[in-house]
Design an enzyme around this catalytic site. Structure first.
Site, PDB file in Angstrom:
ATOM      1  N   GLY A  90       0.820  -1.212   0.000  1.00 55.31           N
ATOM      2  CA  GLY A  90       0.000   0.000   0.000  1.00 55.31           C
ATOM      3  C   GLY A  90       0.846   1.250   0.000  1.00 55.31           C
ATOM      4  O   GLY A  90       1.724   1.413   0.849  1.00 55.31           O
ATOM      5  N   LYS A 138      -1.543  -0.926  -6.062  1.00 51.70           N
ATOM      6  CA  LYS A 138      -2.291  -1.293  -7.281  1.00 51.70           C
ATOM      7  C   LYS A 138      -2.140  -0.258  -8.387  1.00 51.70           C
ATOM      8  O   LYS A 138      -2.302  -0.579  -9.551  1.00 51.70           O
ATOM      9  CB  LYS A 138      -3.749  -1.604  -6.970  1.00 51.70           C
ATOM     10  CG  LYS A 138      -4.592  -0.472  -6.478  1.00 51.70           C
ATOM     11  CD  LYS A 138      -6.067  -0.856  -6.547  1.00 51.70           C
ATOM     12  CE  LYS A 138      -6.525  -1.548  -5.285  1.00 51.70           C
ATOM     13  NZ  LYS A 138      -7.949  -1.460  -5.023  1.00 51.70           N
ATOM     14  N   VAL A 150      -2.817  -6.741  -4.354  1.00 50.69           N
ATOM     15  CA  VAL A 150      -2.571  -7.749  -3.321  1.00 50.69           C
ATOM     16  C   VAL A 150      -3.844  -8.575  -3.147  1.00 50.69           C
ATOM     17  O   VAL A 150      -4.919  -8.022  -2.944  1.00 50.69           O
ATOM     18  CB  VAL A 150      -2.189  -7.093  -1.974  1.00 50.69           C
ATOM     19  CG1 VAL A 150      -1.925  -8.150  -0.913  1.00 50.69           C
ATOM     20  CG2 VAL A 150      -0.987  -6.180  -2.148  1.00 50.69           C
ATOM     21  N   GLU A 196     -17.888  16.619   4.759  1.00 52.80           N
ATOM     22  CA  GLU A 196     -16.930  17.278   3.849  1.00 52.80           C
ATOM     23  C   GLU A 196     -17.434  17.225   2.404  1.00 52.80           C
ATOM     24  O   GLU A 196     -17.282  18.183   1.657  1.00 52.80           O
ATOM     25  CB  GLU A 196     -15.547  16.624   3.968  1.00 52.80           C
ATOM     26  CG  GLU A 196     -14.872  16.947   5.303  1.00 52.80           C
ATOM     27  CD  GLU A 196     -13.354  16.877   5.247  1.00 52.80           C
ATOM     28  OE1 GLU A 196     -12.832  15.954   4.615  1.00 52.80           O
ATOM     29  OE2 GLU A 196     -12.704  17.763   5.831  1.00 52.80           O
ATOM     30  N   ALA A 219      -5.882   9.840   8.516  1.00 53.42           N
ATOM     31  CA  ALA A 219      -4.581   9.966   7.839  1.00 53.42           C
ATOM     32  C   ALA A 219      -3.521  10.391   8.850  1.00 53.42           C
ATOM     33  O   ALA A 219      -2.365   9.952   8.784  1.00 53.42           O
ATOM     34  CB  ALA A 219      -4.692  10.997   6.728  1.00 53.42           C
ATOM     35  N   GLN A 220      -3.934  11.240   9.771  1.00 50.73           N
ATOM     36  CA  GLN A 220      -3.019  11.722  10.804  1.00 50.73           C
ATOM     37  C   GLN A 220      -2.392  10.548  11.558  1.00 50.73           C
ATOM     38  O   GLN A 220      -1.172  10.463  11.726  1.00 50.73           O
ATOM     39  CB  GLN A 220      -3.818  12.625  11.753  1.00 50.73           C
ATOM     40  CG  GLN A 220      -3.002  13.335  12.768  1.00 50.73           C
ATOM     41  CD  GLN A 220      -3.811  14.340  13.610  1.00 50.73           C
ATOM     42  OE1 GLN A 220      -3.239  15.033  14.414  1.00 50.73           O
ATOM     43  NE2 GLN A 220      -5.099  14.420  13.457  1.00 50.73           N
ATOM     44  N   LYS A 246      -7.085  24.058   7.420  1.00 52.78           N
ATOM     45  CA  LYS A 246      -7.319  22.810   6.685  1.00 52.78           C
ATOM     46  C   LYS A 246      -6.314  22.689   5.531  1.00 52.78           C
ATOM     47  O   LYS A 246      -5.736  21.624   5.289  1.00 52.78           O
ATOM     48  CB  LYS A 246      -8.761  22.809   6.145  1.00 52.78           C
ATOM     49  CG  LYS A 246      -9.122  21.586   5.348  1.00 52.78           C
ATOM     50  CD  LYS A 246      -9.415  20.416   6.241  1.00 52.78           C
ATOM     51  CE  LYS A 246      -9.757  19.166   5.474  1.00 52.78           C
ATOM     52  NZ  LYS A 246      -9.920  18.010   6.345  1.00 52.78           N
TER      53      LYS A 246
END
Ligand SMILES: Cc1cc2nc3c(=O)[nH]c(=O)nc-3n(C[C@H](O)[C@H](O)[C@H](O)COP(=O)(O)OP(=O)(O)OC[C@H]3O[C@@H](n4cnc5c(N)ncnc54)[C@H](O)[C@@H]3O)c2cc1C
Length: 406
Positions: A10, A38, A81, A170, A318-319, A380
């Site tokens: 990944g 991928k 994978v 969002e 993500a953090q 942001k």
């Protein structure tokens, strides 16, 4: 002497963070590093709502993996994978098998539909670049078709967003900015468009400060969003969705577009591999290794970490994936170099959370302080730019960063 082989699965936030740190810390003669993904590009998953709404071109949310890896130290394999044979230390790819000494599992998450009938077939999910492109094209198509048809089907212009969590809110922020543009483009009366947010839980943005949630709801309602909170989606059909009404009844909301943004589970590859998991997420040891697998690290959305203060899992972000990538790389270096020191324990360091409400507004808590409006929107964009900086340094920020900060 045979060099140990580290295989990272990944090239998302967690995977790329691990690889970029490993390539700095290890010499060519110390380890073979292999990265599998991928696509030959990385995408900023946290920007996909913008590409889906069509407020940001999909090429802006992705960059070539080659631009951030050192090819003299890292071998890149473009492949899907399929499985992991943990007892043979092998990864099954759609192109063949590769072996590993150490494995980093960072394949991210997948949409969780909780078994709701028809969602997989009839709803879109904001999951990758291809999905984002398809959502944008689909909404455009609905508007273009409405303009063409003689017998107008108003439901074409109805957009339902399932889920009032981070992703749903969002996306609503972006789509409410895009719809006026679409109406102008296709000569459509704005009052014909309906945008619903349907959420089963009794609140919007659970876990967020109530005052900020009130701000977000008022902002989105002003832009035309109709909230149906405490309303469970019972099914999706080619015509729209069915929602719970009373004890046993359902009500239909006809909609040309349904976007499901209400749940994340880990990668299905984890479930296939036989590694112990809960909804495809692995409750990792403090050093980020999978229980019972001393040579397998699991990071990002496929890992599960408990916030001891409230005894609940941290939401996948993500953090956290990036912070895990850094710790995972340091722990791998210790193992490779045969360090006597104990492996590092991972503790998330949550610096803040900012939820955008479109390009021009946001809400958030940054270093303990509440922010709204242009200030939050600026924060942001800084968070988005920081993610680029952490992986690709200043050149990546210059190439892909967000500079429309005022
Ligand atoms: C619209 C949206 C907005 C968000 N906003 C925020 C935010 O503001 N802040 C925040 O912290 N988090 C946010 N998140 C959550 C955040 O994006 C995820 O938590 C984060 O991307 C997880 O990182 P990861 O490294 O685990 O996986 P990812 O970054 O998703 O990367 C996984 C990688 O693995 C690849 N892959 C997957 N399966 C396979 C396979 N079988 N074979 C080969 N390759 C594969 C994918 O192509 C991808 O490159 C948001 C998510 C969404 C959808």
């Amino acid at each position: 002497m045979r060099k140990p082989k580290i295989v990272v699965l990944g090239a998302g936030y967690g995977g790329l963070m691990t690889v970029t740190r490993l390539q700095k810390a290890l010499g060519q003669d110390e380890a073979n590093i292999v990265l599998v993904n991928k696509n030959d590009y990385h995408y900023e998953t946290t920007w996909l709502h913008e590409a889906s709404a069509g407020t940001l071109h999909h090429d802006r949310v992705r960059y070539d993996i080659d631009s951030v890896i050192n090819r003299s130290k890292v071998e890149f394999i473009r492949a899907e994978v399929e499985d992991i044979k943990t007892d043979e230390k092998k990864v099954v790819l759609n192109t063949g098998e590769i072996d590993y000494d150490y494995l980093v599992f960072a394949l991210g998450g997948e949409s969780e539909t909780f078994g709701i009938e028809g969602l997989k077939e009839h709803a879109f999910t904001i999951s990758n670049v291809n999905a984002a492109r398809q959502i944008r094209e689909h909404i455009d198509y609905q508007f273009a078709t409405y303009a063409m048809e003689t017998e107008k089907k108003d439901e074409r212009l109805t957009i339902v967003v399932g889920g009032a969590g981070f992703t749903g809110i969002e996306f609503l922020g972006e789509i409410t900015n895009r719809v006026p543009e679409l109406c102008r483009e296709y000569d459509i009366d704005y009052s014909k468009v309906r945008i619903y947010c349907v959420e089963a839980a009794p609140m919007v943005l659970p876990g967020f400060d109530p005052e900020l949630v009130k701000y977000a709801v008022a902002h989105l309602e002003k832009k035309g969003v109709e909230f149906k909170i405490g309303t469970a989606i019972k099914g999706a059909t080619p015509e729209g969705i069915k929602v719970a009404k009373g004890e046993d009844e359902t009500e239909e909301i006809k909609a040309g577009t349904v976007v499901w943004a209400a749940g994340v589970r880990g990668s299905s590859v984890i479930e296939k591999s036989g590694i112990e998991n809960m909804r495809a997420r692995v409750k990792v040891n403090p050093d980020l290794r999978a229980p019972g697998h001393d040579n397998i690290f699991v990071i990002g959305d496929s890992s599960l970490i408990i916030n001891e203060e409230i005894n609940r899992p941290y939401p996948p972000t993500a953090q956290i994936a990036m912070q895990q990538g850094e710790v995972c790389a340091r722990n791998l270096v210790k193992l490779i170099k045969g360090s006597e020191d104990a492996l590092e324990t991972f503790t998330p360091d949550i610096k803040g959370t900012v939820c955008s409400l479109g390009d021009d507004d946001a809400i958030g808590v940054v270093f303990g302080k509440k922010v709204t409006g242009t200030k939050a929107s600026f924060m942001k964009k800084m968070v988005d730019n920081r993610a680029l900086y952490m992986i690709g340094g200043p050149s990546l920020v210059l190439k892909k960063g967000k500079f429309n900060v005022l």
